[in-house]
Design a protein around this motif. Structure first.
Motif, PDB file in Angstrom:
ATOM      1  N   VAL A  80      18.810   7.512  -2.955  1.00 47.68           N
ATOM      2  CA  VAL A  80      17.566   7.398  -2.199  1.00 47.68           C
ATOM      3  C   VAL A  80      16.468   8.153  -2.946  1.00 47.68           C
ATOM      4  CG1 VAL A  80      16.414   7.876  -0.004  1.00 47.68           C
ATOM      5  CG2 VAL A  80      18.866   7.341  -0.032  1.00 47.68           C
ATOM      6  N   LYS A  81      15.329   7.474  -3.136  1.00 46.03           N
ATOM      7  CA  LYS A  81      14.155   8.105  -3.731  1.00 46.03           C
ATOM      8  C   LYS A  81      13.024   7.980  -2.710  1.00 46.03           C
ATOM      9  CE  LYS A  81      13.098   6.430  -7.704  1.00 46.03           C
ATOM     10  NZ  LYS A  81      12.549   5.888  -8.964  1.00 46.03           N
ATOM     11  N   ILE A  82      12.393   9.116  -2.349  1.00 44.17           N
ATOM     12  CA  ILE A  82      11.377   9.134  -1.300  1.00 44.17           C
ATOM     13  C   ILE A  82      10.021   9.516  -1.871  1.00 44.17           C
ATOM     14  CG2 ILE A  82      10.662  10.232   0.867  1.00 44.17           C
ATOM     15  CD1 ILE A  82      13.660  10.885   1.316  1.00 44.17           C
ATOM     16  N   ASP A  83       9.003   8.704  -1.566  1.00 44.07           N
ATOM     17  CA  ASP A  83       7.611   9.032  -1.859  1.00 44.07           C
ATOM     18  C   ASP A  83       6.923   9.165  -0.503  1.00 44.07           C
ATOM     19  OD1 ASP A  83       4.969   9.256  -2.599  1.00 44.07           O
ATOM     20  OD2 ASP A  83       4.946   7.455  -3.845  1.00 44.07           O
ATOM     21  N   ASP A  84       6.687  10.385  -0.085  1.00 49.58           N
ATOM     22  CA  ASP A  84       6.131  10.674   1.242  1.00 49.58           C
ATOM     23  C   ASP A  84       4.779  11.335   1.058  1.00 49.58           C
ATOM     24  OD1 ASP A  84       5.818  11.092   3.951  1.00 49.58           O
ATOM     25  OD2 ASP A  84       7.282  12.702   4.071  1.00 49.58           O
ATOM     26  N   ARG A  85       3.734  10.541   1.089  1.00 55.61           N
ATOM     27  CA  ARG A  85       2.386  11.060   0.861  1.00 55.61           C
ATOM     28  C   ARG A  85       1.705  11.315   2.199  1.00 55.61           C
ATOM     29  NH1 ARG A  85      -2.018   9.076  -3.571  1.00 55.61           N
ATOM     30  NH2 ARG A  85      -3.507  10.705  -3.085  1.00 55.61           N
ATOM     31  N   ARG A  86       1.154  12.517   2.378  1.00 58.00           N
ATOM     32  CA  ARG A  86       0.584  12.875   3.673  1.00 58.00           C
ATOM     33  C   ARG A  86      -0.913  13.142   3.637  1.00 58.00           C
ATOM     34  NH1 ARG A  86       5.596  16.278   6.238  1.00 58.00           N
ATOM     35  NH2 ARG A  86       7.077  14.563   5.993  1.00 58.00           N
ATOM     36  N   ASP A  87      -1.521  13.082   2.458  1.00 59.95           N
ATOM     37  CA  ASP A  87      -2.969  13.303   2.390  1.00 59.95           C
ATOM     38  C   ASP A  87      -3.754  12.031   2.679  1.00 59.95           C
ATOM     39  OD1 ASP A  87      -2.095  12.174  -0.029  1.00 59.95           O
ATOM     40  OD2 ASP A  87      -3.814  12.980  -1.118  1.00 59.95           O
ATOM     41  N   LYS A  88      -3.114  10.865   2.535  1.00 57.69           N
ATOM     42  CA  LYS A  88      -3.741   9.595   2.875  1.00 57.69           C
ATOM     43  C   LYS A  88      -2.635   8.555   3.046  1.00 57.69           C
ATOM     44  CE  LYS A  88      -4.681   7.733  -1.741  1.00 57.69           C
ATOM     45  NZ  LYS A  88      -5.706   7.158  -2.596  1.00 57.69           N
ATOM     46  N   ALA A  89      -2.972   7.498   3.734  1.00 58.00           N
ATOM     47  CA  ALA A  89      -1.999   6.420   3.939  1.00 58.00           C
ATOM     48  C   ALA A  89      -1.700   5.732   2.616  1.00 58.00           C
ATOM     49  CB  ALA A  89      -2.552   5.421   4.947  1.00 58.00           C
ATOM     50  N   HIS A  90      -0.431   5.396   2.427  1.00 62.94           N
ATOM     51  CA  HIS A  90      -0.102   4.593   1.258  1.00 62.94           C
ATOM     52  C   HIS A  90       1.018   3.626   1.601  1.00 62.94           C
ATOM     53  CE1 HIS A  90       3.345   6.906  -0.975  1.00 62.94           C
ATOM     54  NE2 HIS A  90       3.514   6.992   0.296  1.00 62.94           N
ATOM     55  N   THR A  91       1.064   2.543   0.851  1.00 61.83           N
ATOM     56  CA  THR A  91       2.020   1.473   1.108  1.00 61.83           C
ATOM     57  C   THR A  91       2.610   0.999  -0.207  1.00 61.83           C
ATOM     58  OG1 THR A  91       0.329  -0.242   0.876  1.00 61.83           O
ATOM     59  CG2 THR A  91       0.661   0.675   3.107  1.00 61.83           C
TER      60      THR A  91
END
Length: 99
Positions: free
Chosen positions: A76-87
Motif C-alpha cells: 500500500v502506498k498512500i498520498d494523503d494531502r491535507r493542505d488542498k483537495a487532490h484527486t
C-alpha cells in the motif's frame, strides 16, 4: 482526500497467473461506496477518505484467503494531502501541464 495505490499478491497459488485474484479483489471495489478506483497494469489506484480506503484495502487483502490461499502480500502506498483537495485526475493533470 487520499490517493492510495494497492497491490494484492497471493503467494503459493497453483498457477502463475493472478488475474482471477485481481478480478475478485476488484469486486470489493465495485461494491464499495464513497471511493473511486482505477485498475492499472501493476496495481490499483483508489481515491477517497483515508479511513474508508483503508477499510476497503483490508477487505481486498482478505479476498485471496477466502479463496484458499495461505499467504498474501499486500503493498500500500498512500498520498494523503491535507493542505488542498487532490484527486487521481488532478495529480496526472498537474504533471501534464508541465510537459
Amino acid at each position: 482526500m487520499a490517493v492510495v495505490e494497492v497491490s494484492v499478491v497471493p503467494i503459493g497459488t497453483s498457477t502463475p497467473g493472478l488475474s482471477a485474484y485481481v478480478a475478485d479483489c476488484l469486486k470489493v471495489l465495485q461494491q464499495a461506496e464513497g471511493i473511486k478506483y482505477e485498475l492499472t497494469s501493476m496495481g490499483t489506484i483508489i481515491e477517497g477518505e483515508l479511513d474508508r480506503v483503508l477499510d476497503v484495502v483490508r477487505q481486498m487483502h482478505e479476498v485471496p484467503f477466502a479463496g484458499g490461499v495461505s499467504r498474501v502480500v499486500t503493498t500500500v502506498k498512500i498520498d494523503d494531502r491535507r493542505d488542498k483537495a487532490h484527486t487521481m485526475a488532478g495529480k496526472v493533470s498537474a504533471v501534464k501541464s508541465k510537459l
